[in-house]
Design an enzyme around this catalytic site. Sequence first.
Site, PDB file in Angstrom:
ATOM      1  N   LYS A   1     -24.272 -20.204  19.562  1.00 17.08           N
ATOM      2  CA  LYS A   1     -25.656 -20.348  19.087  1.00 17.08           C
ATOM      3  C   LYS A   1     -26.466 -19.072  19.279  1.00 17.08           C
ATOM      4  CE  LYS A   1     -27.962 -24.217  19.780  1.00 17.08           C
ATOM      5  NZ  LYS A   1     -28.500 -25.380  20.525  1.00 17.08           N
TER       6      LYS A   1
ATOM      7  N   TYR B   1     -17.006 -16.100  21.313  1.00 18.56           N
ATOM      8  CA  TYR B   1     -17.768 -14.856  21.532  1.00 18.56           C
ATOM      9  C   TYR B   1     -17.510 -13.872  20.392  1.00 18.56           C
ATOM     10  CZ  TYR B   1     -19.508 -10.733  24.092  1.00 18.56           C
ATOM     11  OH  TYR B   1     -20.190  -9.612  24.494  1.00 18.56           O
TER      12      TYR B   1
END
Length: 324
Positions: A94, A148
């Site tokens: 997010k 990531y």
Amino acid sequence: MNRPTAVITGGAGFLGSHLCDRLLSEGYSVVCVDNLITGRLSNIEHLTDNPDFDFVRHDITRDLHLDQDVDCVLHFASPASPRDYLELPIQTLKVGSLGTHNSLGLAMAKGARFLLASTSETYGDPLVHPQSEEYWGNVNPVGPRGVYDEAKRFAEAMTMAYHRYHGLDTRIVRIFNTYGPRMRGHDGRVVPSFIQQALAGEPLTVFGDGSQTRSFCYVADLVEGIFRLLKSDVTTPVNIGNPREMTVLQFAEKILELTESESVIAYRDLPVDDPKIRQPDITKARRELGWEPSVDLDAGLSETIRYFKGEPTSIPGAHPVGAP
Ligand code: UDP
């Protein structure tokens, strides 16, 4: 004279807090935005009385409205250690996606320059060595590190879209392994882990056989490179890191030597998708920014070891091991 204003998301984190210091010393007012899920107030508490410094506790995955003029937005908010982003996979995705969108929106609304903290993880487990900015990478989108890597790759794509479509003034730095005071002792990364293990006389946990390589950059060098990039007119990604490459096992031995520790080495399983090699090609940074690292590994590590011992360092806000 009015000071220019910089907004730094993730400003209470390891790199973000060093950037707060640097921009203040360069004459900026700094608004530090952090939700403190991996950042720490102790990293910025030496700045709280500074009239040119503001801290806003806010999750950048939600809209951010600021009243003041803003000259640049530096988006550094994200869990950044493999342990953190494996524990916080959704937040990591997010902040790289929604958080980047909101930070870009803030820069658009204010007519500000935008700088994205990207990463060597965009190259994944690289098939090209050393990694130059032209390499597109080898990332497993559905592996545990994908949260990531893909968030940062999306963030780069989003940044370039705002640059191309909206004409936003953008910069992208691809940050390679960086170390120094204010790293969290328990973030699981190799530098704080080995130093703390060595100081405690515990075994140094080498993952795999320790033949995987990394190249470690001292934080002051990194901040210098980022500041030069911010001031430059380079809108395509730039690697900033130290090309001195070593195996993880060599790094463990270096820590044992510098700490004069008697600790032994204990081998543990290699995490899934752990990149086997990593070294930045910094030709572009040298050419475009006139930058290269200048702090040698022993000097940078010695300063970092002092920090983890709770001894004075040249960096303000150093906190002993275990401090919040
Ligand atoms: N590593 C290790 N022992 C540890 C922590 C990390 O051997 O206690 C290794 C890890 O497998 C990787 C390298 O050190 O190959 C760097 O790991 P780190 O988590 O610092 O960052 P990465 O470069 O993987 O993002």
